[in-house]
Design a protein around this motif. Structure first.
Motif, mmCIF file in Angstrom:
data_model
loop_
_atom_site.group_PDB
_atom_site.id
_atom_site.type_symbol
_atom_site.label_atom_id
_atom_site.label_comp_id
_atom_site.label_asym_id
_atom_site.label_seq_id
_atom_site.Cartn_x
_atom_site.Cartn_y
_atom_site.Cartn_z
ATOM 1 N N VAL A 221 30.012 38.716 33.887
ATOM 2 C CA VAL A 221 29.707 38.707 32.362
ATOM 3 C C VAL A 221 28.711 39.856 32.105
ATOM 4 N N ILE A 222 27.551 39.796 33.143
ATOM 5 C CA ILE A 222 26.636 40.668 32.813
ATOM 6 C C ILE A 222 27.188 42.202 33.115
ATOM 7 N N TYR A 223 28.013 42.248 34.009
ATOM 8 C CA TYR A 223 28.626 43.706 34.459
ATOM 9 C C TYR A 223 29.221 43.902 33.142
ATOM 10 N N LEU A 224 30.282 43.425 32.643
ATOM 11 C CA LEU A 224 30.949 43.842 31.449
ATOM 12 C C LEU A 224 30.252 44.057 30.298
ATOM 13 N N TRP A 225 29.080 43.191 30.201
ATOM 14 C CA TRP A 225 28.185 43.384 29.047
ATOM 15 C C TRP A 225 27.647 45.024 29.099
ATOM 16 N N GLN A 226 27.175 45.153 30.168
ATOM 17 C CA GLN A 226 26.389 46.430 30.243
ATOM 18 C C GLN A 226 27.444 47.715 30.484
ATOM 19 N N MET A 227 28.648 47.483 30.759
ATOM 20 C CA MET A 227 29.800 48.441 30.594
ATOM 21 C C MET A 227 29.974 48.845 28.966
ATOM 22 N N ARG A 228 29.546 48.074 28.188
ATOM 23 C CA ARG A 228 29.700 48.211 26.830
ATOM 24 C C ARG A 228 31.122 48.835 26.192
ATOM 25 N N PRO A 229 32.360 48.104 26.631
ATOM 26 C CA PRO A 229 33.442 48.698 26.137
ATOM 27 C C PRO A 229 33.863 48.036 24.670
ATOM 28 N N PRO A 230 34.847 48.804 23.934
ATOM 29 C CA PRO A 230 35.040 48.227 22.635
ATOM 30 C C PRO A 230 35.060 46.724 22.395
ATOM 31 N N PRO A 231 34.619 46.000 21.341
ATOM 32 C CA PRO A 231 34.596 44.898 21.197
ATOM 33 C C PRO A 231 35.980 43.963 21.810
ATOM 34 N N TRP A 232 37.144 44.550 21.389
ATOM 35 C CA TRP A 232 38.298 43.789 21.391
ATOM 36 C C TRP A 232 38.514 43.877 23.235
ATOM 37 N N VAL A 233 38.198 44.892 23.915
ATOM 38 C CA VAL A 233 38.139 44.998 25.088
ATOM 39 C C VAL A 233 37.347 43.914 25.855
ATOM 40 N N LEU A 234 36.071 43.843 25.530
ATOM 41 C CA LEU A 234 35.007 43.093 25.875
ATOM 42 C C LEU A 234 35.552 41.662 25.722
ATOM 43 N N ALA A 235 36.030 41.217 24.731
ATOM 44 C CA ALA A 235 36.360 39.961 24.560
ATOM 45 C C ALA A 235 37.516 39.621 25.195
ATOM 46 N N GLY A 236 38.553 40.517 25.431
ATOM 47 C CA GLY A 236 39.525 40.369 26.327
ATOM 48 C C GLY A 236 39.199 40.122 27.934
ATOM 49 N N ALA A 237 38.357 40.977 28.281
ATOM 50 C CA ALA A 237 37.664 40.901 29.704
ATOM 51 C C ALA A 237 37.006 39.634 29.915
ATOM 52 N N LEU A 238 36.185 39.236 28.957
ATOM 53 C CA LEU A 238 35.511 37.988 29.200
ATOM 54 C C LEU A 238 36.416 36.886 29.314
ATOM 55 N N LEU A 239 37.487 36.811 28.329
ATOM 56 C CA LEU A 239 38.507 35.757 28.630
ATOM 57 C C LEU A 239 39.180 35.788 29.800
ATOM 58 N N ALA A 240 39.563 36.907 30.144
ATOM 59 C CA ALA A 240 40.068 36.874 31.748
ATOM 60 C C ALA A 240 39.152 36.512 32.760
ATOM 61 N N VAL A 241 37.904 37.057 32.556
ATOM 62 C CA VAL A 241 36.983 36.532 33.735
ATOM 63 C C VAL A 241 36.950 35.120 33.764
ATOM 64 N N ALA A 242 36.623 34.289 32.445
ATOM 65 C CA ALA A 242 36.446 32.918 32.434
ATOM 66 C C ALA A 242 37.595 32.270 32.793
ATOM 67 N N GLY A 243 38.702 32.871 32.522
ATOM 68 C CA GLY A 243 40.145 32.087 32.960
ATOM 69 C C GLY A 243 40.172 32.098 34.437
ATOM 70 N N VAL A 244 40.049 33.205 35.108
ATOM 71 C CA VAL A 244 40.169 33.481 36.493
ATOM 72 C C VAL A 244 39.242 32.648 37.291
ATOM 73 N N VAL A 245 38.015 32.775 37.020
ATOM 74 C CA VAL A 245 36.696 31.786 37.564
ATOM 75 C C VAL A 245 37.281 30.402 37.406
ATOM 76 N N GLY A 246 37.431 30.208 36.123
ATOM 77 C CA GLY A 246 37.635 28.563 35.936
ATOM 78 C C GLY A 246 38.955 28.101 36.592
ATOM 79 N N LEU A 247 40.071 28.846 36.798
ATOM 80 C CA LEU A 247 41.119 28.353 37.483
ATOM 81 C C LEU A 247 40.950 28.601 38.910
ATOM 82 N N GLN A 248 40.107 29.386 39.357
ATOM 83 C CA GLN A 248 39.739 29.339 40.851
ATOM 84 C C GLN A 248 39.022 28.001 41.100
ATOM 85 N N LEU A 249 37.975 27.830 40.244
ATOM 86 C CA LEU A 249 37.243 26.370 40.668
ATOM 87 C C LEU A 249 38.073 25.302 40.646
ATOM 88 N N TYR A 250 39.244 25.241 39.836
ATOM 89 C CA TYR A 250 40.203 24.216 39.599
ATOM 90 C C TYR A 250 40.977 23.963 40.846
#
Length: 581
Positions: A221-250
């Motif tokens: 999340v910190i890496y993506l935030w520092q990259m400062r992509p467009p808001p829609w890209v940031l939102a999509g990336a954050l959802l992808a990261v959360a989804g991948v890590v959450g499913l990995q934990l599951y």
């Protein structure tokens, strides 16, 4: 051990500096000492101190190794304080920007927990495997204690009551009580009570999984935030990261052996899709999530589809390299991110694998305990049946004789009390698996007396060239006791013949009688359907290398014969050895 080494190399190797420094090599060597079970005696405060001195100069993986070593070597709650100190120190050494600091701390946290988890779970598996017989011994001890209470409550009270009734001359009550007790002694064992399964999850496995995944998530999340992509890209990336890590934990959560995550048929494809999307980001590819997907493929598929799991996981890592190459990423950066994805996959899969191995060992220990309890329950039931059946039948026979011949009542009642006391002593010895001290000579005398008292004419023929050795003597005494009991309980015999012969390394016992009821089941002379006496005897004799046969004879009789090697565990035909017990 292989998994531990792969995880350590994944943490230590830096593709941007493929030739490690001496400090890095020394750091890795000390960590191998800390992590491999066979080198446990070499580690201690000195090796931990040496790592602490090396870690500022030992490369990017050094904080994670030191953090793991602190947890492995330091004791008590202080180790977690020291662990937090190492994580903080990793951040202080990388203050150039917020991401570098967070990345260093996140890596130290996640890598330290993973190395500690893999090492500790490996140690735990070895400890559980070495002590796999302990739960069985404890379960057997508990079963014996339970059986002792139950037997004393059910049969012990009856035998004590028989002794008291014999002193008072209450013969009719003795007969009724003796028959009831004999029926209970001959009941087949009930179904085994399921043992409590307990918590099969290692105490720290779940917190380690959650913390390690949280570290990766925070750094991403910190890496993506520092990259400062467009808001829609940031939102999509954050959802992808959360989804991948959450499913990995599951997918990585501790589960019993052979149990796949529920709904893995769709959670795994969803995770693969989410992990691949950042590679196609319009700004720049983000490949680290592919390592999570590669780990999940190994975790989910290595059970039932192992043939496809490794090629598919490897294809994901190679796909990262190919995508970065096609998108014009510099070779050095491509190598770094490809290795990073492979390292993440190795670490997460190693942690999940060792958790599963601990489950397997614990399941095996539980299975051994359950088998031991079932075997012990059968042994106790068999011994109660075989050792007490005769005594209880003798009590009934002598009680009936006292009723038929009042002039002999006093003598028979004295015999009843004596038999009941002996049976009570046998009953209390059975749960402890003590030697009942049976003797073939004593059982022959008892059989003659008991059958004669029941009005059966007895013929005893013995041809013993030498005394029967102790174990075989006790075994044949048990067979004779049960055979005589069956004659009394399940036949209307007028004549019974007992033959014993010993020679050429074999001893032969045969008990035959007339007056067997018609329609008796083959192989269970004189015994009602559902009884377990002959089955018990056959099991005992077979385990000792002998052979038992029971079948109807001409003229409405039954015969039971045993051919037993003098040395238990021998072979009745002399061809090959038979495993004894």
């Amino acid at each position: 051990m292989t998994v531990i080494l792969v995880v350590l190399l994944s943490v230590t190797f830096d593709p941007s500096h493929p030739l490690p420094s001496m400090a890095t090599v020394a750091m890795l060597g000390l960590q191998i000492v800390h992590s491999l079970p066979g080198l446990k005696s070499l580690r201690g405060p000195w090796s931990l101190a040496a790592q602490a001195l090396l870690f500022p100069w030992a490369g990017q993986g050094a904080p994670g190794l030191l953090a793991a070593s602190v947890l492995l070597i330091a004791g008590g709650p202080i180790r977690w304080v020291m662990f937090a100190g190492v994580v903080a120190a990793a951040g202080l050494l990388n203050l150039s920007d917020a991401y570098s600091c967070a990345n260093a701390m996140g890596n130290a946290l996640a890598q330290g927990l993973i190395v500690f988890g893999v090492t500790r779970l490996s140690d735990l598996r070895a400890e559980l495997h070495a002590a796999r017989g302990e739960p069985a011994a404890e379960s057997v001890a508990g079963e014996r204690e339970r059986a002792s209470r139950d037997l004393d409550a059910v049969l012990g009270s009856s035998l004590s009551a028989v002794i008291g009734l014999a002193a008072k001359g209450r013969t009719e009550e003795i007969i009724v009580l003796g028959r009831e007790a004999a029926a209970r002694a001959r009941e087949t064992p009930g179904a085994a009570v399921e043992l409590p399964r307990g918590d099969l999850t290692p105490r720290l496995a779940l917190p380690i999984h959650v913390a390690a995944h949280a570290g990766f998530l925070i750094v991403s999340v910190i890496y993506l935030w520092q990259m400062r992509p467009p808001p829609w890209v940031l939102a999509g990336a954050l959802l992808a990261v959360a989804g991948v890590v959450g499913l990995q934990l599951y997918h990585s959560l501790p589960r019993p052996p052979g149990v796949r995550p529920r709904h893995a048929a769709w959670t795994l494809p969803v995770q693969l899709a989410l992990a691949c999307l950042p590679l196609l980001s319009p700004d720049r590819p983000y490949p680290q999530l592919a390592g999570f997907a590669a780990a999940s493929v190994l975790i989910v598929m290595c059970g039932k589809a192992a043939w496809a799991a490794w090629p598919m996981s490897g294809a994901i890592i190679l796909g990262v390299c190919a995508t970065l190459l096609l998108r014009g990423v510099a070779p050095a950066e491509n190598l770094y991110w490809t290795f990073n994805a492979a390292a993440v996959a190795a670490m997460l899969y190693g942690l999940a694998l060792h958790t599963g191995l601990v489950f397997q060992v614990r399941e095996a220990r539980l299975a051994l305990a359950e088998i031991a309890v079932v075997k012990e329950r059968r042994r106790i039931s068999r011994d109660v049946h075989d050792l007490l059946g005769s005594s209880l039948s003798a009590i009934v026979v002598k009680g009936e004789l006292a009723v038929r011949a009042p002039e002999r009542a006093e003598r028979e009642l004295a015999d009843i009390a004596r038999i009941a006391r002996r049976a009570l002593a046998d009953l209390r010895a059975i749960p402890r698996d003590d030697d009942p001290g049976l003797s073939l000579d004593a059982e022959l005398a008892s059989a003659r007396e008991l059958l004669t008292a029941a009005g059966v004419t007895v013929h005893v023929d013995t041809e013993l060239r030498a005394p029967v050795p102790g174990p075989a003597d006790a075994l044949l005494a048990t067979v004779l006791r049960e055979a005589v009991t069956n004659v009394l309980r399940h036949s209307r015999a007028d004549h019974c013949r007992i033959e014993v012969a010993c020679g050429d390394g074999l001893v032969r016992l045969r008990v035959s009688n007339d007056g067997a009821p018609p329609g008796g089941p083959a192989g269970t002379p004189g015994e009602r359907t559902g009884g377990q006496g002959i089955a018990n005897l056959a099991e005992r004799v077979s385990a000792a290398g002998g052979r038992l046969e029971a079948a109807p004879t001409g003229g409405g009789g039954y015969g039971l014969s045993v051919l037993q090697p003098v040395g238990l565990g021998g072979d009745t035909d002399g061809v090959e050895a038979v495993a004894g017990v």
